[in-house]
Write a protein that holds these residues in place. Structure first.
Motif, mmCIF file in Angstrom:
data_model
loop_
_atom_site.group_PDB
_atom_site.id
_atom_site.type_symbol
_atom_site.label_atom_id
_atom_site.label_comp_id
_atom_site.label_asym_id
_atom_site.label_seq_id
_atom_site.Cartn_x
_atom_site.Cartn_y
_atom_site.Cartn_z
ATOM 1 N N ALA A 236 0.834 -1.207 0.000
ATOM 2 C CA ALA A 236 0.000 0.000 0.000
ATOM 3 C C ALA A 236 0.867 1.255 0.000
ATOM 4 N N ARG A 237 0.230 2.376 -0.214
ATOM 5 C CA ARG A 237 0.897 3.676 -0.151
ATOM 6 C C ARG A 237 0.063 4.595 0.729
ATOM 7 N N SER A 260 -13.485 6.404 -5.231
ATOM 8 C CA SER A 260 -14.031 5.841 -6.459
ATOM 9 C C SER A 260 -12.929 5.273 -7.343
ATOM 10 N N ALA A 261 -11.731 5.868 -7.251
ATOM 11 C CA ALA A 261 -10.615 5.430 -8.088
ATOM 12 C C ALA A 261 -9.796 4.314 -7.445
ATOM 13 N N GLY A 262 -10.178 3.904 -6.218
ATOM 14 C CA GLY A 262 -9.490 2.759 -5.623
ATOM 15 C C GLY A 262 -8.864 2.968 -4.276
ATOM 16 N N ALA A 263 -8.968 4.165 -3.687
ATOM 17 C CA ALA A 263 -8.408 4.379 -2.353
ATOM 18 C C ALA A 263 -9.113 3.500 -1.328
ATOM 19 N N ALA A 284 -0.501 0.061 -6.503
ATOM 20 C CA ALA A 284 -0.751 -0.004 -7.941
ATOM 21 C C ALA A 284 -1.817 0.992 -8.402
ATOM 22 N N ARG A 285 -2.572 1.572 -7.474
ATOM 23 C CA ARG A 285 -3.645 2.502 -7.825
ATOM 24 C C ARG A 285 -3.244 3.963 -7.646
ATOM 25 N N ARG A 290 -4.445 9.653 -8.486
ATOM 26 C CA ARG A 290 -3.980 11.018 -8.756
ATOM 27 C C ARG A 290 -4.632 11.561 -10.025
ATOM 28 N N ALA A 291 -4.681 10.752 -11.066
ATOM 29 C CA ALA A 291 -5.247 11.212 -12.327
ATOM 30 C C ALA A 291 -6.735 11.510 -12.191
#
Length: 320
Positions: A236-237, A260-263, A284-285, A290-291
C-alpha cells in the motif's frame, strides 16, 4: 557534532550550576553547514544560525511532523522534519530566528516569570517554551535558536508540535552533560506544562515514534504501545492529499473521487477538519487515483490538489 566537545553542558535534572557558562565551541555543530553529505535542511538551519547570530550551533535536531490515524490516541510520525539549531549563551539573552519569518528575528531577555517581553507573534510560543526549559535548568544563560520546517502550512500537518519538540531537544542538548541524551520523558512533561494547548498525542509521536509503526498513547504515566503500520510492507501507499484555496467541500470531493478510483480509506491528519486528508491506497492505484482527482478538479476549474508521499518514520533525533 560531538557531545563531548561541549564543556559548557549542564545537569538536566537541576538548575544550571554555572549561569555564566561559556557557549559551545564553534566546531560542535557548525560543521553541518559545510558538509555536502548532510540533508540540505540541516545544512540550512546550521548555516542560518551562523548567518543570523554569528555563531555555530552546538546542536542540530530534527523532529518529524506527526499525524493521527483516525482511531483515538493512535498516531504516527511522517518522514518530513522540522529542524532546530541551538547554541548556548551566558548573558541571559535569547535570540530567535526562522527563515519562515526572515524580517522578524528578535533578541529578548530571558526572564523566568513576569510579563513577556514584546516579541513577534511567531516567537511568542518558542519564548514561552524557553522560559519553561530555563526554569527546569536548561539554558538559564540564554540561547541562540533557529527553527525551520520542511513543509508549509498548506500541507495541512500540524506544525506546532514538531517545532516545539525540535526546539526543546536542541536547547536541552546544549545544556545536557556530554555523552548524555536529553531526557525525552522529562521534556514531554515540560512541554505539556508550558504549552497546554498542544496535541499531547502528536508530541508523543514526535518524541517516541518508531519507523513502520503507529503509537497508541497510554495516557498520563502509562507507557505507549506500538502497533505495526507500514503501508509499503503490505503493498500500500500512504499519501497526504491537500486541497488549495478554500477547503470547504473540496476535501470531501477529493476523498470521494479518490475512493471511487481505488483508495482504501481516508481520514484527517489532525483532530478537526482541515485542508488535507491522509489517503491509504494500493500502491498499484496511486497513478489512477492522482489522475482521477486531478481530472475532477480541472473539470470544475479548480486548482488540482497536491499529493505528498508519506513514509512512517521514527522519532526526533540529533543530526550529526
Amino acid at each position: 557534532m560531538t557531545p563531548a566537545t561541549r564543556p559548557d553542558a549542564h545537569q538536566a535534572t537541576q538548575p544550571d550550576a554555572r549561569p555564566d557558562a561559556q557557549p559551545a565551541p564553534a566546531d560542535a555543530g557548525g560543521g553541518l553547514a559545510r558538509r555536502a553529505t548532510v540533508d540540505p535542511l540541516f545544512r540550512l538551519v546550521a548555516y542560518a544560525l551562523e548567518a543570523a547570530h554569528g555563531r555555530a550551533p552546538g546542536a542540530v535536531w530534527s523532529a518529524p511532523y506527526a499525524f493521527h490515524l483516525g482511531s483515538p490516541g493512535l498516531v504516527a510520525a511522517a518522514g518530513w522534519p522540522v529542524a532546530a539549531a541551538a547554541a548556548a549563551r551566558c548573558d541571559g539573552l535569547v535570540r530567535l530566528s526562522s527563515l519562515a519569518h526572515p524580517a522578524d528575528s528578535c533578541d529578548l531577555p530571558l526572564t523566568l516569570s513576569g510579563p513577556v517581553p514584546d516579541a513577534p507573534d511567531w516567537a511568542v510560543r518558542p519564548y514561552a517554551l524557553l522560559r519553561a526549559l530555563a526554569r527546569a535548568g536548561y539554558g538559564r544563560g540564554g540561547t541562540d535558536l533557529h527553527v525551520q520546517g520542511s513543509l508549509t502550512a498548506a500541507a495541512g500537518l500540524a506544525t506546532a508540535e514538531p517545532a516545539d519538540c525540535a526546539l526543546a531537544l536542541a536547547v536541552a542538548d546544549v545544556h545536557t552533560p556530554p555523552g548524555e541524551e536529553p531526557d525525552r520523558a522529562r521534556l514531554a512533561r515540560l512541554l505539556a506544562g508550558a504549552l497546554p494547548d498542544g496535541d499531547e498525542a502528536l508530541r508523543r509521536a514526535v518524541l517516541f515514534a518508531r519507523p513502520g509503526t503507529a503509537l497508541l498513547s497510554g495516557g498520563a504515566g502509562r507507557a505507549p504501545r506500538y502497533v505495526a503500520f507500514d503501508p509499503p510492507a503490505t503493498g500500500a501507499r500512504l499519501v497526504l492529499l491537500a486541497v488549495r484555496g478554500d477547503p470547504g467541500a473540496e476535501v470531501a470531493r477529493a476523498v470521494a473521487c479518490a475512493r471511487s478510483a481505488g483508495a482504501l480509506s481516508a481520514w484527517p491528519p489532525g483532530p478537526g477538519p482541515g485542508r488535507s486528508v491522509l489517503v491509504l491506497l494500493p500502491g498499484a492505484r496511486l497513478a489512477a487515483v492522482r489522475a482521477a482527482v486531478a481530472e475532477e478538479f480541472r473539470g470544475r476549474g479548480q486548482p488540482v490538489p497536491r499529493f505528498l508521499n508519506i513514509a512512517v518514520a521514527g522519532a526526533a533525533r540529533r543530526e550529526e
